[in-house]
Scaffold this active site. Structure first.
Site, PDB file in Angstrom:
ATOM      1  NE  ARG A 282      -7.941   3.735  -2.429  1.00  0.00           N
ATOM      2  CZ  ARG A 282      -7.978   4.556  -1.388  1.00  0.00           C
ATOM      3  NH1 ARG A 282      -8.282   4.120  -0.204  1.00  0.00           N
ATOM      4  NH2 ARG A 282      -7.716   5.818  -1.529  1.00  0.00           N
TER       5      ARG A 282
ATOM      6  NE  ARG B   6      -3.392   2.853   1.102  1.00  0.00           N
ATOM      7  CZ  ARG B   6      -4.596   3.026   1.609  1.00  0.00           C
ATOM      8  NH1 ARG B   6      -5.352   1.999   1.883  1.00  0.00           N
ATOM      9  NH2 ARG B   6      -5.048   4.235   1.849  1.00  0.00           N
TER      10      ARG B   6
ATOM     11  CG  ASP C 112     -11.491   1.776   5.399  1.00  0.00           C
ATOM     12  OD1 ASP C 112     -10.362   2.279   5.588  1.00  0.00           O
ATOM     13  OD2 ASP C 112     -12.165   1.963   4.370  1.00  0.00           O
TER      14      ASP C 112
ATOM     15  CG  ASP D 146      -8.840   1.405   1.843  1.00  0.00           C
ATOM     16  OD1 ASP D 146      -8.156   1.786   2.808  1.00  0.00           O
ATOM     17  OD2 ASP D 146      -9.770   2.067   1.350  1.00  0.00           O
TER      18      ASP D 146
HETATM   19  N1  ROI Z   1     -14.997   2.363  -4.481  1.00  0.00           N
HETATM   20  C1  ROI Z   1     -15.341   1.065  -4.386  1.00  0.00           C
HETATM   21  N2  ROI Z   1     -16.224   0.561  -5.243  1.00  0.00           N
HETATM   22  N3  ROI Z   1     -14.801   0.247  -3.430  1.00  0.00           N
HETATM   23  C2  ROI Z   1     -13.888   0.714  -2.546  1.00  0.00           C
HETATM   24  O1  ROI Z   1     -13.411  -0.054  -1.683  1.00  0.00           O
HETATM   25  C3  ROI Z   1     -13.522   2.073  -2.611  1.00  0.00           C
HETATM   26  N4  ROI Z   1     -12.633   2.595  -1.730  1.00  0.00           N
HETATM   27  C4  ROI Z   1     -12.323   3.869  -1.746  1.00  0.00           C
HETATM   28  C5  ROI Z   1     -12.917   4.827  -2.726  1.00  0.00           C
HETATM   29  C6  ROI Z   1     -11.792   5.526  -3.470  1.00  0.00           C
HETATM   30  C7  ROI Z   1     -13.771   5.820  -1.949  1.00  0.00           C
HETATM   31  N5  ROI Z   1     -13.763   4.179  -3.705  1.00  0.00           N
HETATM   32  C8  ROI Z   1     -14.108   2.872  -3.604  1.00  0.00           C
HETATM   33  O2  ROI Z   1     -11.469   4.336  -0.850  1.00  0.00           O
END
Ligand code: ROI
Length: 163
Positions: A97, A88, A102, A100
């Protein structure tokens, strides 16, 4: 030293670069291999068009339920190191990315720190979070946002597909 009780937390996973399906599987294993964490449930994997800038590949997303004795900040730091181990690099805001991770929910706590806001503020608007979460905990009530079932029924699929 006191022993911390285990709490349940939910983690959103997303990837849209360099073999996202295997990135997600490897991240789940990495989380489960930490001695203070145990993966209880993993949703199906879903694909979804990017939310935000459209000049990036579709995402693969999933949601995990874990049991952990780690504090919320310790959990955050563990997830950040797993993100870093999966290549990352933080570039453009809302850009593509490799991985991610969260923290969506940490027990029923509301946390407002400069580096961590829980429940995650994106939950109500994000089909790629709501639907996988609903798959594993359909009766969940989310602090501040209410019933997951109500949130899901108000959120269009926006191209989300179960793999
Ligand atoms: N859009 C989708 N479809 N899935 C994600 O995990 C995701 N993550 C993000 C942003 C860029 C907001 N868009 C995303 O961080």
């Amino acid at each position: 030293m006191s022993i911390s009780p285990a709490i349940t937390a939910y983690i959103g996973i997303g990837s849209n670069l360099i073999d996202p399906v295997n990135k997600i599987k490897s991240a789940v294993q990495a989380i489960d291999s930490i001695d203070t964490m145990q993966v209880l449930q993993c949703s199906s994997l879903y694909s979804s068009p990017p939310m935000g800038p459209q000049d990036q590949p579709d995402y693969i997303n999933a949601v995990l339920e874990i049991s952990t004795t780690a504090s919320a900040l310790k959990l955050l730091h563990c997830l950040q190191s797993i993100e870093n181990n999966h290549g990352r690099v933080r570039k453009q805001r809302w850009g593509a990315r490799t991985l991610d991770l969260d923290i969506l929910l940490y027990a029923d706590e509301s946390i407002n720190l400069s580096n961590l806001i829980v429940p995650h503020i994106g939950i109500p608007d994000r089909a790629f979070v709501l639907y996988p979460l609903y798959e594993i905990v359909p009766r969940l009530i989310i602090p501040q946002f209410g019933s997951l079932e109500t949130l899901v029924s108000a959120c269009p699929l926006a191209g989300l597909k179960k793999l």
